[in-house]
Design a protein around this motif. Structure first.
Motif, PDB file in Angstrom:
ATOM      1  N   MET A   1       0.959  -1.233  -0.140  1.00  0.00           N
ATOM      2  CA  MET A   1       0.088  -0.005  -0.094  1.00  0.00           C
ATOM      3  C   MET A   1       0.714   1.320  -0.012  1.00  0.00           C
ATOM      4  SD  MET A   1      -3.293  -1.024   0.146  1.00  0.00           S
ATOM      5  CE  MET A   1      -3.998   0.753   0.465  1.00  0.00           C
ATOM      6  N   LEU A  14       0.943  14.186  -8.438  1.00  0.00           N
ATOM      7  CA  LEU A  14      -0.011  12.941  -8.636  1.00  0.00           C
ATOM      8  C   LEU A  14       0.688  11.718  -8.397  1.00  0.00           C
ATOM      9  CD1 LEU A  14      -1.872  12.380 -12.260  1.00  0.00           C
ATOM     10  CD2 LEU A  14      -1.092  10.488 -10.650  1.00  0.00           C
ATOM     11  N   LEU A  15       0.411  11.045  -7.248  1.00  0.00           N
ATOM     12  CA  LEU A  15       1.042   9.618  -6.751  1.00  0.00           C
ATOM     13  C   LEU A  15       0.066   8.553  -7.449  1.00  0.00           C
ATOM     14  CD1 LEU A  15       1.267  10.284  -3.080  1.00  0.00           C
ATOM     15  CD2 LEU A  15       2.946  10.740  -4.814  1.00  0.00           C
ATOM     16  N   GLU A  16       0.590   7.781  -8.438  1.00  0.00           N
ATOM     17  CA  GLU A  16      -0.040   6.622  -8.982  1.00  0.00           C
ATOM     18  C   GLU A  16      -0.385   5.362  -8.284  1.00  0.00           C
ATOM     19  OE1 GLU A  16       1.926   5.648 -12.468  1.00  0.00           O
ATOM     20  OE2 GLU A  16       1.566   7.483 -13.754  1.00  0.00           O
ATOM     21  N   LEU A  18       0.973   2.810  -4.439  1.00  0.00           N
ATOM     22  CA  LEU A  18       2.293   1.989  -4.143  1.00  0.00           C
ATOM     23  C   LEU A  18       3.558   2.550  -4.073  1.00  0.00           C
ATOM     24  CD1 LEU A  18       1.963  -1.592  -5.905  1.00  0.00           C
ATOM     25  CD2 LEU A  18       0.949  -0.977  -3.837  1.00  0.00           C
ATOM     26  N   VAL A  32       4.480  13.808 -11.436  1.00  0.00           N
ATOM     27  CA  VAL A  32       3.754  12.686 -11.249  1.00  0.00           C
ATOM     28  C   VAL A  32       4.941  11.488 -10.805  1.00  0.00           C
ATOM     29  CG1 VAL A  32       2.855  10.705 -12.876  1.00  0.00           C
ATOM     30  CG2 VAL A  32       2.582  13.234 -13.567  1.00  0.00           C
ATOM     31  N   TYR A  35       3.523   4.589 -10.527  1.00  0.00           N
ATOM     32  CA  TYR A  35       3.092   3.358  -9.746  1.00  0.00           C
ATOM     33  C   TYR A  35       4.413   2.573  -9.459  1.00  0.00           C
ATOM     34  CZ  TYR A  35       0.305  -0.659  -8.909  1.00  0.00           C
ATOM     35  OH  TYR A  35      -0.382  -1.939  -8.295  1.00  0.00           O
TER      36      TYR A  35
ATOM     37  N   MET B   1      -2.567  -2.336  -4.307  1.00  0.00           N
ATOM     38  CA  MET B   1      -3.465  -3.213  -4.384  1.00  0.00           C
ATOM     39  C   MET B   1      -3.882  -3.387  -5.753  1.00  0.00           C
ATOM     40  SD  MET B   1      -4.503  -4.013  -1.463  1.00  0.00           S
ATOM     41  CE  MET B   1      -5.923  -4.936  -1.801  1.00  0.00           C
ATOM     42  N   GLY B   2      -3.490  -2.745  -6.749  1.00  0.00           N
ATOM     43  CA  GLY B   2      -3.903  -2.468  -8.333  1.00  0.00           C
ATOM     44  C   GLY B   2      -5.215  -1.790  -8.537  1.00  0.00           C
ATOM     45  N   LEU B  18      -1.471  -7.044  -7.599  1.00  0.00           N
ATOM     46  CA  LEU B  18      -0.681  -5.752  -7.741  1.00  0.00           C
ATOM     47  C   LEU B  18      -0.958  -4.935  -9.102  1.00  0.00           C
ATOM     48  CD1 LEU B  18       2.590  -5.291  -5.717  1.00  0.00           C
ATOM     49  CD2 LEU B  18       0.096  -4.879  -5.065  1.00  0.00           C
ATOM     50  N   ASN B  19      -1.861  -5.772 -10.043  1.00  0.00           N
ATOM     51  CA  ASN B  19      -2.054  -5.529 -11.335  1.00  0.00           C
ATOM     52  C   ASN B  19      -2.765  -4.269 -11.688  1.00  0.00           C
ATOM     53  OD1 ASN B  19      -2.200  -8.692 -11.390  1.00  0.00           O
ATOM     54  ND2 ASN B  19      -0.593  -7.581 -12.407  1.00  0.00           N
ATOM     55  N   VAL B  20      -2.146  -3.320 -12.663  1.00  0.00           N
ATOM     56  CA  VAL B  20      -2.982  -2.116 -13.094  1.00  0.00           C
ATOM     57  C   VAL B  20      -3.307  -2.633 -14.464  1.00  0.00           C
ATOM     58  CG1 VAL B  20      -2.840   0.442 -13.747  1.00  0.00           C
ATOM     59  CG2 VAL B  20      -1.735  -0.547 -11.804  1.00  0.00           C
ATOM     60  N   VAL B  38       1.858  -3.705 -15.204  1.00  0.00           N
ATOM     61  CA  VAL B  38       1.113  -2.539 -15.623  1.00  0.00           C
ATOM     62  C   VAL B  38       0.538  -2.733 -17.374  1.00  0.00           C
ATOM     63  CG1 VAL B  38       0.867  -0.189 -15.846  1.00  0.00           C
ATOM     64  CG2 VAL B  38       1.946  -1.102 -13.902  1.00  0.00           C
ATOM     65  N   TYR B  41      -0.858   1.412 -20.059  1.00  0.00           N
ATOM     66  CA  TYR B  41      -0.379   2.877 -19.317  1.00  0.00           C
ATOM     67  C   TYR B  41      -0.287   3.942 -20.526  1.00  0.00           C
ATOM     68  CZ  TYR B  41       2.701   5.738 -16.419  1.00  0.00           C
ATOM     69  OH  TYR B  41       3.247   6.746 -15.620  1.00  0.00           O
ATOM     70  N   LEU B  47      -0.602  11.521 -20.581  1.00  0.00           N
ATOM     71  CA  LEU B  47      -0.221  11.475 -19.472  1.00  0.00           C
ATOM     72  C   LEU B  47      -0.095  12.891 -19.076  1.00  0.00           C
ATOM     73  CD1 LEU B  47       0.699  10.057 -16.602  1.00  0.00           C
ATOM     74  CD2 LEU B  47       3.008   9.802 -17.679  1.00  0.00           C
ATOM     75  N   VAL B  51      -2.229  15.358 -16.129  1.00  0.00           N
ATOM     76  CA  VAL B  51      -1.527  16.325 -14.866  1.00  0.00           C
ATOM     77  C   VAL B  51      -2.429  17.510 -14.542  1.00  0.00           C
ATOM     78  CG1 VAL B  51       0.607  17.723 -14.088  1.00  0.00           C
ATOM     79  CG2 VAL B  51       0.573  15.751 -15.420  1.00  0.00           C
ATOM     80  N   ALA B  54      -5.875  14.369 -12.927  1.00  0.00           N
ATOM     81  CA  ALA B  54      -6.152  13.422 -12.313  1.00  0.00           C
ATOM     82  C   ALA B  54      -5.387  13.441 -10.980  1.00  0.00           C
ATOM     83  CB  ALA B  54      -5.560  12.257 -13.172  1.00  0.00           C
ATOM     84  N   ILE B  55      -6.018  12.367  -9.949  1.00  0.00           N
ATOM     85  CA  ILE B  55      -5.255  12.390  -8.718  1.00  0.00           C
ATOM     86  C   ILE B  55      -5.019  10.753  -8.188  1.00  0.00           C
ATOM     87  CG2 ILE B  55      -6.123  14.576  -7.702  1.00  0.00           C
ATOM     88  CD1 ILE B  55      -8.451  12.728  -6.414  1.00  0.00           C
ATOM     89  N   GLY B  56      -4.878  10.040  -9.337  1.00  0.00           N
ATOM     90  CA  GLY B  56      -4.559   8.385  -9.030  1.00  0.00           C
ATOM     91  C   GLY B  56      -4.884   7.744 -10.423  1.00  0.00           C
ATOM     92  N   LEU B  57      -4.376   6.777 -10.536  1.00  0.00           N
ATOM     93  CA  LEU B  57      -4.101   5.857 -11.611  1.00  0.00           C
ATOM     94  C   LEU B  57      -5.654   5.690 -11.941  1.00  0.00           C
ATOM     95  CD1 LEU B  57      -1.782   2.893 -11.322  1.00  0.00           C
ATOM     96  CD2 LEU B  57      -1.902   4.265 -13.184  1.00  0.00           C
ATOM     97  N   TYR B  60      -6.655   7.566 -14.995  1.00  0.00           N
ATOM     98  CA  TYR B  60      -6.144   7.573 -16.039  1.00  0.00           C
ATOM     99  C   TYR B  60      -7.031   6.649 -16.931  1.00  0.00           C
ATOM    100  CZ  TYR B  60      -1.358   8.637 -14.351  1.00  0.00           C
ATOM    101  OH  TYR B  60      -0.195   9.089 -13.641  1.00  0.00           O
TER     102      TYR B  60
END
Lengths: 237, 237, 237
Positions: A1, A14-16, A18, A32, A35, B1-2, B18-20, B38, B41, B47, B51, B54-57, B60
């Motif tokens: 986590m 921006l934290l992706e 993990l 950015v 991950y 946690m992916g 842990l897969n994205v 991943v 991507y 990307l 910026v 987005a505030i997390g994957l 995206y």
């Protein structure tokens, strides 16, 4: 986590996910953090001192000096940056990049995937370091330098001697893919090293060298003329 | 946690964790998606556009075009595949492999650990790409091609010029370990490049080249005869 | 969140997090298992047998034979070690290191970032393997060997033949950065290979070779004298 230090100072970042951010790391606005990226990882001495005391990454936090990342950077997934390293603004890394402790990287420099920048190396601004290079301790790279893929820079004339003779690559130099640069060599301002060359002696400013070992073949001015012709051909295609 | 996109279409896929998986990615039955892999991507332009928004994957996801992975593939831990890339059936990757956007890889091709396949490159089917190769934008590799470890393929004659001259490696060619292939070169059908060679000119079909720079030394037929003898010696051992 | 097998035997080990430890792996006291490190990953045959049955890494556990890591080791973030491999005491790896199945590594050996050690290779004790090397199946490396960055070792004379002729590098040998060692070559005890060399023939013990292809240039004794002079210059600086 992941784990983000309470001592870290993050702008609008921006934290992706993990992400591990240790110590008093500082990350500028609009950057950015990809991950799985780890920032502020402890140098060997600190890590060894923690063995037997720490029982998880959060215990590293007190000991890490953190790292600094400027504004508008992209640190792509699975890059690791050690403590005491400082990246300027608009720096980008590829994937699986490793930047060890006490490294300085200037504004707008790009570090390609899988490149390793070892401890105490310094890279200027507006450089383009391509995929898979190795930049060892004591290397000093100026501004606007281009390193092609898999450039291999050395620092020990009689390994393993312990005496490190860093390579210096001056402003505006171009080093072609797969070149090997011997320890202590100076690649002068605006010099060009052809792909696949082995550079055993200093390269004069504005000189193009080539071969195994590399020898001067023509001037940067001629290189620029060839490049212009190459680009013109393209426009006519 | 992916994170797995609700737009992704997964067959009977084994996700190691842990897969994205971003965007409308498609993964065929009996494929394995390794730990920390991943998929989908976003390319640089996407990307950069994210910026500040987005505030997390998971943010995206709407912007990613996803990627396609066929059936019976093994994508080993810590591989990253960008959006718009398409891998066929029975493709395998090693670890720390990076495949950028718009890449096509045919059925039954293996991409070794730490190899980087850059944007817009294309690799045919039944290829064996070994560890640590670099395959830049615009490279076109046919079917049944073998690249030894750390083959370094280039695409810019006068870097950094911006004009990319992709290398073409035709069906059945063999490129030995550590070879450097200069921009725009065509390595012909069933040609062989010896390990450590610097290839500066086109290589004719069914021709073996060697050296620094590489020169023709014999034919593929002779190479096959040598290989047969080498294998016979082994059986007698 | 990682997964640690109930069959694993861990001493007083520091787990940095996101660790996957499969099968009856054994890790000695005071070792560090870095963030994202995977230990005991299944070999290809086992992995293929799991497809269609397993639905997550925890289902690999029964099938993995585990790996062994000694005491006082540092396995840095994002290293992957396969099952049936055995690392001695005080071994350190860098980042993005991949060690495949059935590999043996002796005490106090360091394996640099991004180096790949392929299946069945063996490395002695007190070796220093630098960044980005490739060590293929069947390679046998003795004790106290130094490999510079991006050394590329081969094992197939007529690839892809399927007959593997492993390289042997004997005790105390030094192989300079970027050297390519051809299949089946023996680098003798205390021999030295200069950086960037292509080694096509056996190197006699205590002999320094250099070039493309490499030829003998002087003795190890002379190398040591040069090294001593180099170190003296430094002390006078």
């Amino acid at each position: 986590m992941g784990y983000v230090s309470s001592r870290a100072v993050l702008g609008r970042v921006l934290l992706e996910g993990l992400n591990v951010i240790l110590g008093p790391s500082n990350i500028g606005d609009w950057s950015v953090v990809g991950y799985g990226v780890v920032l502020g990882y402890p140098s060997r001495a600190v890590l060894k001192s923690l063995v037997g005391r720490a029982i998880g990454l959060e215990h590293y936090d007190d000991e890490s000096s953190g790292c600094a990342i400027g504004e508008n950077c992209i640190i792509r997934p699975y890059t690791v940056v050690y403590e005491k390293s400082r990246l300027g603004n608009c720096v980008e890394t590829g994937h699986f990049v490793m930047i060890r402790e006490n490294v300085t990287i200037g504004d707008e420099t790009v570090v390609g995937s899988r490149t390793v920048v070892d401890g105490d190396a310094s890279i200027g601004s507006k450089c383009r370091i391509q995929t898979g290079c190795y930049i060892p301790p004591k290397t000093v790279i100026g501004d606007g330098v281009f390193l092609g893929p898999m450039v291999n820079i050395l620092n020990d004339k009689y390994p393993p001697s312990g005496r490190l003779s860093g390579v210096r690559i001056d402003d505006g130099a171009i080093v072609g893919a797969g070149a090997v640069i011997m320890p202590g060599v100076v690649v002068g301002r605006e010099a060009v090293v052809a792909a696949g060359s082995l550079v055993t002696r200093d390269v004069d400013a504005e000189t193009v060298v080539k071969g195994f070992p590399a020898k001067p073949v023509y001037t940067r001015r001629e290189y620029e003329a060839k490049r212009e012709k190459y680009l013109k051909e393209f426009q006519q295609m």
